[in-house]
Design a protein around this motif. Sequence first.
Motif, PDB file in Angstrom:
ATOM      1  N   SER A 112      40.206  23.609  31.650  1.00  0.00           N
ATOM      2  CA  SER A 112      40.082  23.816  30.207  1.00  0.00           C
ATOM      3  C   SER A 112      40.337  25.284  29.898  1.00  0.00           C
ATOM      4  O   SER A 112      40.478  26.099  30.802  1.00  0.00           O
ATOM      5  N   PHE A 113      40.371  25.580  28.618  1.00  0.00           N
ATOM      6  CA  PHE A 113      40.566  26.975  28.211  1.00  0.00           C
ATOM      7  C   PHE A 113      39.326  27.790  28.565  1.00  0.00           C
ATOM      8  O   PHE A 113      38.213  27.282  28.540  1.00  0.00           O
ATOM      9  N   ILE A 114      39.549  29.059  28.878  1.00  0.00           N
ATOM     10  CA  ILE A 114      38.474  29.988  29.211  1.00  0.00           C
ATOM     11  C   ILE A 114      38.241  30.898  28.003  1.00  0.00           C
ATOM     12  O   ILE A 114      39.192  31.475  27.466  1.00  0.00           O
ATOM     13  N   ILE A 115      36.991  31.022  27.596  1.00  0.00           N
ATOM     14  CA  ILE A 115      36.658  31.965  26.540  1.00  0.00           C
ATOM     15  C   ILE A 115      36.580  33.344  27.179  1.00  0.00           C
ATOM     16  O   ILE A 115      35.855  33.547  28.156  1.00  0.00           O
ATOM     17  N   PRO A 116      37.347  34.323  26.651  1.00  0.00           N
ATOM     18  CA  PRO A 116      37.353  35.658  27.258  1.00  0.00           C
ATOM     19  C   PRO A 116      35.955  36.267  27.285  1.00  0.00           C
ATOM     20  O   PRO A 116      35.193  36.155  26.329  1.00  0.00           O
ATOM     21  N   GLY A 117      35.650  36.911  28.388  1.00  0.00           N
ATOM     22  CA  GLY A 117      34.359  37.566  28.521  1.00  0.00           C
ATOM     23  C   GLY A 117      33.933  37.611  29.973  1.00  0.00           C
ATOM     24  O   GLY A 117      34.761  37.691  30.870  1.00  0.00           O
ATOM     25  N   GLY A 118      32.630  37.523  30.168  1.00  0.00           N
ATOM     26  CA  GLY A 118      32.086  37.608  31.518  1.00  0.00           C
ATOM     27  C   GLY A 118      31.612  39.016  31.796  1.00  0.00           C
ATOM     28  O   GLY A 118      30.955  39.637  30.965  1.00  0.00           O
ATOM     29  N   THR A 119      31.996  39.531  32.931  1.00  0.00           N
ATOM     30  CA  THR A 119      31.594  40.890  33.304  1.00  0.00           C
ATOM     31  C   THR A 119      32.373  41.902  32.467  1.00  0.00           C
ATOM     32  O   THR A 119      33.428  41.578  31.902  1.00  0.00           O
ATOM     33  N   PRO A 120      31.893  43.144  32.397  1.00  0.00           N
ATOM     34  CA  PRO A 120      32.671  44.157  31.678  1.00  0.00           C
ATOM     35  C   PRO A 120      34.093  44.312  32.231  1.00  0.00           C
ATOM     36  O   PRO A 120      35.044  44.485  31.461  1.00  0.00           O
ATOM     37  N   LYS A 121      34.259  44.230  33.537  1.00  0.00           N
ATOM     38  CA  LYS A 121      35.593  44.344  34.144  1.00  0.00           C
ATOM     39  C   LYS A 121      36.496  43.217  33.660  1.00  0.00           C
ATOM     40  O   LYS A 121      37.621  43.451  33.232  1.00  0.00           O
ATOM     41  N   ALA A 122      35.991  41.983  33.719  1.00  0.00           N
ATOM     42  CA  ALA A 122      36.787  40.832  33.294  1.00  0.00           C
ATOM     43  C   ALA A 122      37.098  40.914  31.802  1.00  0.00           C
ATOM     44  O   ALA A 122      38.227  40.629  31.379  1.00  0.00           O
ATOM     45  N   ALA A 123      36.108  41.296  31.001  1.00  0.00           N
ATOM     46  CA  ALA A 123      36.323  41.405  29.557  1.00  0.00           C
ATOM     47  C   ALA A 123      37.402  42.448  29.256  1.00  0.00           C
ATOM     48  O   ALA A 123      38.268  42.229  28.403  1.00  0.00           O
ATOM     49  N   ALA A 124      37.381  43.576  29.969  1.00  0.00           N
ATOM     50  CA  ALA A 124      38.397  44.613  29.767  1.00  0.00           C
ATOM     51  C   ALA A 124      39.781  44.096  30.165  1.00  0.00           C
ATOM     52  O   ALA A 124      40.785  44.403  29.508  1.00  0.00           O
ATOM     53  N   LEU A 125      39.846  43.293  31.219  1.00  0.00           N
ATOM     54  CA  LEU A 125      41.133  42.702  31.624  1.00  0.00           C
ATOM     55  C   LEU A 125      41.627  41.695  30.592  1.00  0.00           C
ATOM     56  O   LEU A 125      42.834  41.598  30.337  1.00  0.00           O
ATOM     57  N   HIS A 126      40.707  40.948  29.987  1.00  0.00           N
ATOM     58  CA  HIS A 126      41.106  40.021  28.918  1.00  0.00           C
ATOM     59  C   HIS A 126      41.637  40.790  27.706  1.00  0.00           C
ATOM     60  O   HIS A 126      42.622  40.371  27.083  1.00  0.00           O
ATOM     61  N   VAL A 127      41.006  41.907  27.355  1.00  0.00           N
ATOM     62  CA  VAL A 127      41.507  42.729  26.249  1.00  0.00           C
ATOM     63  C   VAL A 127      42.904  43.241  26.598  1.00  0.00           C
ATOM     64  O   VAL A 127      43.828  43.185  25.775  1.00  0.00           O
ATOM     65  N   ALA A 128      43.079  43.729  27.816  1.00  0.00           N
ATOM     66  CA  ALA A 128      44.392  44.211  28.252  1.00  0.00           C
ATOM     67  C   ALA A 128      45.426  43.083  28.169  1.00  0.00           C
ATOM     68  O   ALA A 128      46.581  43.325  27.774  1.00  0.00           O
ATOM     69  N   ARG A 129      45.024  41.870  28.502  1.00  0.00           N
ATOM     70  CA  ARG A 129      45.943  40.722  28.419  1.00  0.00           C
ATOM     71  C   ARG A 129      46.415  40.514  26.984  1.00  0.00           C
ATOM     72  O   ARG A 129      47.602  40.296  26.733  1.00  0.00           O
TER      73      ARG A 129
END
Length: 181
Positions: A112-129
């Motif tokens: 399924s779709f993933i809601i962006p977030g999680g750890t600060p590192k992952a959230a920053a990577l989602h923003v970069a995406r």
Amino acid sequence: MKIYTRAGDEGATALFGGGKVGKDHPRVEAYGDVDELNASLGLARSIDMMPRIDEVLVPVQRDLFAIGALLATPDHEKMKEQLSKARIDEQRIEELERAIDACEAELEPLRSFIIPGGTPKAAALHVARTVCRRAERRVVHLAADIELPAMVVVYLNRLSDLLFMLARVANKRAGAGEVTW
């Protein structure tokens, strides 16, 4: 050399290799978004350093500097020169794909779709995406009016996929679960 030149005070900026355009020109928008993407990756790297993830991002940041220079170059001969320096070619695309494949091997398949977030590192990577996707849209828009190497769009498209996968890996390695939609 002073950091301020006052040359842009009237709303125009000089291009790499000559010429001036307005600071709102599609070319400036495109390389500005690539620059923002590069800064976003620097932020992501600075959060909860994860060597294998960060080692993938440093060469990407170098690639983005080269892509920015290419986008800021109106002269086709200099653009070709920038492209060869940038090493944005099929081999580099394959390297990104191998990195994506390595991430996939480490993760459970998506259901399924993933809601962006999680750890600060992952959230920053989602923003970069998402910044990467915007940069890709700006480059596609620019390419409708100005001849650009097709590899730039391919690179940004593949990079956004890689950033999504790296965000998922960062969450997994930190023991954070993913929130699905």
